[in-house]
Design a protein around this motif. Structure first.
Motif, PDB file in Angstrom:
ATOM      1  N   THR A  83       0.846  -1.195   0.000  1.00 11.04           N
ATOM      2  CA  THR A  83       0.000   0.000   0.000  1.00 11.04           C
ATOM      3  C   THR A  83       0.877   1.238   0.000  1.00 11.04           C
ATOM      4  OG1 THR A  83      -1.959   1.004   1.000  1.00 11.04           O
ATOM      5  CG2 THR A  83      -0.215   0.303   2.501  1.00 11.04           C
ATOM      6  N   VAL A  84       0.243   2.385  -0.190  1.00 15.02           N
ATOM      7  CA  VAL A  84       0.943   3.665  -0.148  1.00 15.02           C
ATOM      8  C   VAL A  84       0.375   4.486   1.005  1.00 15.02           C
ATOM      9  CG1 VAL A  84       1.399   5.824  -1.386  1.00 15.02           C
ATOM     10  CG2 VAL A  84       1.445   3.643  -2.607  1.00 15.02           C
ATOM     11  N   TYR A  85       1.268   4.997   1.831  1.00 17.93           N
ATOM     12  CA  TYR A  85       0.917   5.899   2.922  1.00 17.93           C
ATOM     13  C   TYR A  85       1.477   7.278   2.597  1.00 17.93           C
ATOM     14  CZ  TYR A  85       0.069   1.864   5.996  1.00 17.93           C
ATOM     15  OH  TYR A  85      -0.413   0.709   6.563  1.00 17.93           O
ATOM     16  N   VAL A  86       0.827   8.305   3.085  1.00 16.34           N
ATOM     17  CA  VAL A  86       1.413   9.638   3.161  1.00 16.34           C
ATOM     18  C   VAL A  86       1.449   9.960   4.646  1.00 16.34           C
ATOM     19  CG1 VAL A  86       1.180  12.087   2.613  1.00 16.34           C
ATOM     20  CG2 VAL A  86       0.590  10.366   0.899  1.00 16.34           C
ATOM     21  N   VAL A  87       2.653  10.231   5.153  1.00 17.24           N
ATOM     22  CA  VAL A  87       2.815  10.509   6.580  1.00 17.24           C
ATOM     23  C   VAL A  87       3.394  11.904   6.756  1.00 17.24           C
ATOM     24  CG1 VAL A  87       3.014   8.088   7.240  1.00 17.24           C
ATOM     25  CG2 VAL A  87       5.067   9.339   6.642  1.00 17.24           C
ATOM     26  N   ARG A  88       2.977  12.551   7.846  1.00 20.06           N
ATOM     27  CA  ARG A  88       3.421  13.924   8.137  1.00 20.06           C
ATOM     28  C   ARG A  88       3.993  13.993   9.547  1.00 20.06           C
ATOM     29  NH1 ARG A  88      -1.530  15.459   5.138  1.00 20.06           N
ATOM     30  NH2 ARG A  88      -0.738  16.146   3.127  1.00 20.06           N
ATOM     31  N   PRO A  89       5.092  14.724   9.710  1.00 24.02           N
ATOM     32  CA  PRO A  89       5.695  14.834  11.032  1.00 24.02           C
ATOM     33  C   PRO A  89       4.843  15.667  11.985  1.00 24.02           C
ATOM     34  CG  PRO A  89       6.872  16.213   9.466  1.00 24.02           C
ATOM     35  CD  PRO A  89       5.833  15.459   8.692  1.00 24.02           C
ATOM     36  N   ALA A  90       5.003  15.387  13.260  1.00 26.20           N
ATOM     37  CA  ALA A  90       4.337  16.179  14.293  1.00 26.20           C
ATOM     38  C   ALA A  90       4.764  17.637  14.138  1.00 26.20           C
ATOM     39  CB  ALA A  90       4.722  15.659  15.677  1.00 26.20           C
ATOM     40  N   GLY A  91       3.832  18.543  14.212  1.00 24.70           N
ATOM     41  CA  GLY A  91       4.136  19.962  14.066  1.00 24.70           C
ATOM     42  C   GLY A  91       4.192  20.425  12.617  1.00 24.70           C
ATOM     43  N   GLY A  92       3.992  19.527  11.650  1.00 20.95           N
ATOM     44  CA  GLY A  92       3.925  19.919  10.253  1.00 20.95           C
ATOM     45  C   GLY A  92       5.220  19.877   9.471  1.00 20.95           C
ATOM     46  N   HIS A  93       6.378  19.850  10.164  1.00 16.47           N
ATOM     47  CA  HIS A  93       7.648  19.741   9.450  1.00 16.47           C
ATOM     48  C   HIS A  93       8.712  19.177  10.378  1.00 16.47           C
ATOM     49  CE1 HIS A  93       8.461  23.480  11.569  1.00 16.47           C
ATOM     50  NE2 HIS A  93       9.730  23.269  11.316  1.00 16.47           N
ATOM     51  N   ARG A  94       9.719  18.576   9.787  1.00 14.47           N
ATOM     52  CA  ARG A  94      10.869  18.049  10.527  1.00 14.47           C
ATOM     53  C   ARG A  94      12.100  18.671   9.904  1.00 14.47           C
ATOM     54  NH1 ARG A  94      13.412  16.018  14.816  1.00 14.47           N
ATOM     55  NH2 ARG A  94      14.105  13.872  14.643  1.00 14.47           N
ATOM     56  N   ALA A  95      12.706  19.616  10.607  1.00 13.51           N
ATOM     57  CA  ALA A  95      13.843  20.371  10.084  1.00 13.51           C
ATOM     58  C   ALA A  95      15.116  19.538  10.108  1.00 13.51           C
ATOM     59  CB  ALA A  95      14.046  21.637  10.907  1.00 13.51           C
ATOM     60  N   LEU A  96      15.942  19.764   9.092  1.00 15.02           N
ATOM     61  CA  LEU A  96      17.276  19.185   9.062  1.00 15.02           C
ATOM     62  C   LEU A  96      18.229  20.236   9.584  1.00 15.02           C
ATOM     63  CD1 LEU A  96      17.135  17.454   5.597  1.00 15.02           C
ATOM     64  CD2 LEU A  96      17.178  16.354   7.819  1.00 15.02           C
ATOM     65  N   ARG A  97      18.963  19.888  10.604  1.00 13.65           N
ATOM     66  CA  ARG A  97      19.878  20.843  11.222  1.00 13.65           C
ATOM     67  C   ARG A  97      21.107  21.077  10.359  1.00 13.65           C
ATOM     68  NH1 ARG A  97      18.538  17.515  16.180  1.00 13.65           N
ATOM     69  NH2 ARG A  97      20.104  16.131  15.332  1.00 13.65           N
ATOM     70  N   GLY A  98      21.562  22.324  10.314  1.00  7.64           N
ATOM     71  CA  GLY A  98      22.791  22.774   9.676  1.00  7.64           C
ATOM     72  C   GLY A  98      23.505  21.822   8.735  1.00  7.64           C
ATOM     73  N   GLY A  99      23.055  21.697   7.538  1.00  6.17           N
ATOM     74  CA  GLY A  99      23.738  20.905   6.532  1.00  6.17           C
ATOM     75  C   GLY A  99      23.519  19.406   6.640  1.00  6.17           C
ATOM     76  N   GLN A 100      22.749  18.979   7.616  1.00 11.14           N
ATOM     77  CA  GLN A 100      22.508  17.552   7.788  1.00 11.14           C
ATOM     78  C   GLN A 100      21.650  17.022   6.646  1.00 11.14           C
ATOM     79  OE1 GLN A 100      20.704  16.701  11.523  1.00 11.14           O
ATOM     80  NE2 GLN A 100      21.471  14.635  11.557  1.00 11.14           N
ATOM     81  N   ARG A 101      22.049  15.948   6.056  1.00  9.23           N
ATOM     82  CA  ARG A 101      21.338  15.392   4.911  1.00  9.23           C
ATOM     83  C   ARG A 101      20.927  13.939   5.143  1.00  9.23           C
ATOM     84  NH1 ARG A 101      20.469  19.857   4.005  1.00  9.23           N
ATOM     85  NH2 ARG A 101      21.513  21.191   2.522  1.00  9.23           N
ATOM     86  N   ARG A 102      21.109  13.415   6.348  1.00 11.52           N
ATOM     87  CA  ARG A 102      20.803  12.024   6.618  1.00 11.52           C
ATOM     88  C   ARG A 102      19.681  11.929   7.658  1.00 11.52           C
ATOM     89  NH1 ARG A 102      25.896   8.567   7.581  1.00 11.52           N
ATOM     90  NH2 ARG A 102      26.158   9.262   5.460  1.00 11.52           N
ATOM     91  N   MET A 103      18.537  11.457   7.214  1.00 13.00           N
ATOM     92  CA  MET A 103      17.392  11.255   8.097  1.00 13.00           C
ATOM     93  C   MET A 103      16.783   9.905   7.743  1.00 13.00           C
ATOM     94  SD  MET A 103      13.788  13.389   8.433  1.00 13.00           S
ATOM     95  CE  MET A 103      14.515  14.950   8.784  1.00 13.00           C
ATOM     96  N   TYR A 104      16.234   9.240   8.736  1.00 11.47           N
ATOM     97  CA  TYR A 104      15.625   7.937   8.523  1.00 11.47           C
ATOM     98  C   TYR A 104      14.173   7.967   8.968  1.00 11.47           C
ATOM     99  CZ  TYR A 104      20.393   6.397   7.915  1.00 11.47           C
ATOM    100  OH  TYR A 104      21.673   6.267   7.453  1.00 11.47           O
ATOM    101  N   LEU A 105      13.331   7.243   8.261  1.00 16.60           N
ATOM    102  CA  LEU A 105      11.952   7.033   8.668  1.00 16.60           C
ATOM    103  C   LEU A 105      11.888   5.624   9.234  1.00 16.60           C
ATOM    104  CD1 LEU A 105       9.089   8.460   8.492  1.00 16.60           C
ATOM    105  CD2 LEU A 105       8.643   6.795   6.702  1.00 16.60           C
TER     106      LEU A 105
END
Length: 124
Positions: A83-105
């Motif tokens: 199936t396909v989900y669309v998920v949204r972070p709490a607060g509407g956005h999840r910021a990447l700190r200063g040049g960080q490009r690695r995030m995991y779901l």
């Protein structure tokens, strides 16, 4: 030694087992100089014979975020289905700190207790 062997065997089997959900991601970003993830489209395939109820969060380091909201997609994923989900972070956005490009779901299920992880690719 007889008490430790079964626990060690179970830990080895768990570590060698594939995750129950195979997930592919498409992130939706905002901002030019400071990226934030506003939602992620998740294609999830249940590789097990058990219905799974995933809960989603993000991880930048050791800890995880608050639970993300499932904007679309079923609460429970039936066995051997995709199936396909669309998920949204709490607060509407999840910021990447200063040049960080690695995030995991992460997708967490309570019964059975599992965690599946996929990298959110952020291309600047």
């Amino acid at each position: 030694m007889a008490l430790v062997t079964p626990a060690l065997l179970c830990a080895c089997v768990a570590a060698a087992s594939p995750p129950p959900l195979r997930i592919a991601l498409t992130p939706h970003l905002t901002g030019r100089s400071h990226h934030s993830v506003t939602s992620v489209t998740v294609r999830a395939a249940n590789a097990t014979g058990t219905a799974l109820t995933p809960h989603f969060a993000s991880r930048l380091g050791q800890g995880a975020s608050d639970w993300w909201t499932i904007a679309s997609g079923p609460a429970t994923l039936t066995p051997h289905s995709t199936t396909v989900y669309v998920v949204r972070p709490a607060g509407g956005h999840r910021a990447l700190r200063g040049g960080q490009r690695r995030m995991y779901l992460i997708a967490v299920t309570g019964t059975p207790m599992t965690i599946s992880t996929a990298r959110i690719e952020v291309i600047a």
